[in-house]
Design a protein around this motif. Structure first.
Motif, PDB file in Angstrom:
ATOM      1  N   ARG A 191       0.838  -1.187   0.000  1.00 15.25           N
ATOM      2  CA  ARG A 191       0.000   0.000   0.000  1.00 15.25           C
ATOM      3  C   ARG A 191       0.882   1.249   0.000  1.00 15.25           C
ATOM      4  O   ARG A 191       2.041   1.191   0.420  1.00 15.25           O
ATOM      5  N   PRO A 192       0.352   2.380  -0.443  1.00 17.19           N
ATOM      6  CA  PRO A 192       1.166   3.601  -0.487  1.00 17.19           C
ATOM      7  C   PRO A 192       1.734   3.995   0.869  1.00 17.19           C
ATOM      8  O   PRO A 192       2.836   4.543   0.945  1.00 17.19           O
ATOM      9  N   GLU A 193       0.990   3.716   1.942  1.00 18.99           N
ATOM     10  CA  GLU A 193       1.475   4.075   3.277  1.00 18.99           C
ATOM     11  C   GLU A 193       2.781   3.374   3.619  1.00 18.99           C
ATOM     12  O   GLU A 193       3.552   3.858   4.461  1.00 18.99           O
TER      13      GLU A 193
ATOM     14  N   ASP B 112       5.135  10.610  -2.934  1.00 20.74           N
ATOM     15  CA  ASP B 112       4.023   9.987  -2.215  1.00 20.74           C
ATOM     16  C   ASP B 112       2.743  10.069  -3.040  1.00 20.74           C
ATOM     17  O   ASP B 112       1.986   9.089  -3.130  1.00 20.74           O
ATOM     18  N   THR B 113       2.494  11.215  -3.671  1.00 22.80           N
ATOM     19  CA  THR B 113       1.311  11.352  -4.521  1.00 22.80           C
ATOM     20  C   THR B 113       1.366  10.384  -5.689  1.00 22.80           C
ATOM     21  O   THR B 113       0.364   9.738  -6.032  1.00 22.80           O
TER      22      THR B 113
ATOM     23  N   CYS C  77       2.871   7.544  -5.773  1.00 22.67           N
ATOM     24  CA  CYS C  77       2.625   6.193  -5.253  1.00 22.67           C
ATOM     25  C   CYS C  77       1.129   5.931  -5.088  1.00 22.67           C
ATOM     26  O   CYS C  77       0.631   4.859  -5.441  1.00 22.67           O
ATOM     27  N   TRP C  78       0.412   6.917  -4.547  1.00 20.40           N
ATOM     28  CA  TRP C  78      -1.038   6.761  -4.387  1.00 20.40           C
ATOM     29  C   TRP C  78      -1.718   6.635  -5.748  1.00 20.40           C
ATOM     30  O   TRP C  78      -2.613   5.782  -5.934  1.00 20.40           O
TER      31      TRP C  78
ATOM     32  N   TRP D  24      -0.886   3.138  -7.214  1.00 22.36           N
ATOM     33  CA  TRP D  24      -1.582   2.053  -6.515  1.00 22.36           C
ATOM     34  C   TRP D  24      -3.075   2.062  -6.831  1.00 22.36           C
ATOM     35  O   TRP D  24      -3.674   1.014  -7.087  1.00 22.36           O
ATOM     36  N   CYS D  25      -3.683   3.242  -6.823  1.00 22.52           N
ATOM     37  CA  CYS D  25      -5.115   3.325  -7.109  1.00 22.52           C
ATOM     38  C   CYS D  25      -5.431   2.881  -8.531  1.00 22.52           C
ATOM     39  O   CYS D  25      -6.462   2.225  -8.779  1.00 22.52           O
TER      40      CYS D  25
ATOM     41  N   LEU E  18      -8.863   7.913  -6.337  1.00 19.33           N
ATOM     42  CA  LEU E  18      -8.012   8.335  -5.236  1.00 19.33           C
ATOM     43  C   LEU E  18      -8.827   8.861  -4.061  1.00 19.33           C
ATOM     44  O   LEU E  18      -8.510   8.570  -2.901  1.00 19.33           O
TER      45      LEU E  18
ATOM     46  N   LEU F 199      -8.591   7.397  -0.150  1.00 24.95           N
ATOM     47  CA  LEU F 199      -8.192   8.206   0.998  1.00 24.95           C
ATOM     48  C   LEU F 199      -9.272   8.268   2.074  1.00 24.95           C
ATOM     49  O   LEU F 199      -8.994   8.650   3.212  1.00 24.95           O
TER      50      LEU F 199
ATOM     51  N   THR G 123      -0.157  10.804   2.346  1.00 26.88           N
ATOM     52  CA  THR G 123      -0.182   9.932   3.521  1.00 26.88           C
ATOM     53  C   THR G 123      -0.189  10.748   4.803  1.00 26.88           C
ATOM     54  O   THR G 123      -1.052  10.574   5.675  1.00 26.88           O
TER      55      THR G 123
END
Length: 352
Positions: A69-71, A89-90, A92-93, A96-97, A104, A108, A255
């Protein structure tokens, strides 16, 4: 970014007339691609430490990294809480999404289908010019205006705006320019009479005790600058405010920003969100963040009208409202990679 003449939003971002610039991060995993954005301060042409940090530390740590997961990425790659970390980080989200087929905003925990928008006004020599620009923002549908104030330029412009727009959500951003001197405190306390949504960053960054003392003396919510979760936790403990301005670049990405939202929301603080960068990617991420239930004040999450478009559909406010993309995965926007590639002034590719 090409210059946009007579664009108020770009005048705010680039007060010396320079061209907005960003570092864009593109991550690939399998068949999916994720994007993030970091604004380069002042459009100086120098990407600064952010580029070096990605090239020398963050980028190599990501190549070949296994994560669920992005976290997981922030801790595994030691991203920290810098602007470059926010871009990664953005991305990565988004990546993953897209692999999961999730919007997204939903990933979140967002609950809104649309976001109401706000605008920012920089100081002007004449009060008439200020009210004219506020009128333009209100005419575009914005329901919050943030006004930059400084010692000696605070009470009069706030009074003028409030007289013209009694119901407008108005934030006074002091930019850390006040002290606890009697003159400064008198001016800040006078602002309390104008029904402000918040007084943002009145004192030096990190001086939470001063913010706490000021919050005891005024009814208006104080919004201290928060650059990490430890600072927010301390501000909550000291009761150093009652409002939080969520900025992806300041907190190091989605995150940490989501965690900050959760803490502030649980404490009953008002929250609003701002995007970063001029290419639409940072704004798209901010729209998803602003869909969280605790974002109670209008957010600055739209690209300036009239500018070039690098994401489709553009992140634009219509009548003061931006829709939250809920039918497409990730950021919910297609990125014009070919156009971005043509405009790039520097490139770096890291691969296994």
């Amino acid at each position: 970014m090409p210059r946009i003449h007579d664009c108020d939003a770009f005048r705010v971002a680039m007060p010396r007339g320079r061209r907005p610039e960003s570092i864009l991060v593109r991550l690939t995993g399998g068949d999916a691609v994720g994007w993030g954005e970091m604004a380069v301060p002042d459009g100086s042409g120098d990407p600064g430490p952010g580029w070096a940090d990605i090239e020398e530390r963050m980028g190599p740590a990501l190549v070949g990294l296994e994560w669920d997961r992005p976290e997981d990425v922030s801790a595994a790659a030691d991203l920290g809480a810098r602007e470059a970390a926010a871009a990664i980080d953005t991305a990565c989200w988004d990546l993953w999404c897209r692999t999961q087929g999730l919007p997204l905003a939903h990933a979140l925990g967002g609950t809104r289908t649309s976001i109401v928008t706000g605008s920012r006004i920089t100081p002007e020599p004449a009060l008439d010019a200020v009210t004219t620009r506020v009128n333009k923002a209100v005419g575009a549908g914005h329901t919050r205006v943030t006004l930059d104030v400084r010692p000696g330029w605070d009470i009069e412009p706030v009074r003028a705006i409030r007289q013209a727009y009694p119901a407008l959500a108005l934030v006074a951003d002091a930019g850390h320019s006040y002290t606890e001197s009697s003159g400064h405190m008198a001016a800040l306390e006078a602002l309390d009479a104008y029904g402000l949504a918040a007084i943002e960053r009145p004192f030096a960054a990190g001086d939470l005790a001063a913010h706490a003392r000021f919050q005891l003396r005024v009814g208006t919510a104080v919004a201290p600058a928060v650059g990490d979760l430890e600072t927010l936790d301390a501000a909550l403990t000291l009761e150093a405010g009652r409002a939080l301005h969520l900025r992806l670049d300041r907190l190091g990405g989605l995150t940490a920003a989501r965690s900050a939202h959760d803490l502030a929301y649980a404490a009953g603080w008002d929250v609003w969100c701002s995007g970063c960068g001029a290419f639409g990617i940072g704004q798209a991420a901010a729209v998803a963040l602003a869909s969280l239930p605790g974002c109670t004040l209008p957010s600055g999450v739209s690209d300036p009208a009239g500018g070039p478009v690098f994401v489709s559909p553009p992140v634009r406010s219509s009548g003061g409202v931006v829709g939250v993309p809920l039918t497409q995965p990730g950021l919910g926007h297609e990125i014009d990679e070919a156009r971005i590639e043509r405009m790039a002034t520097r490139r770096l590719r890291l691969s296994a």
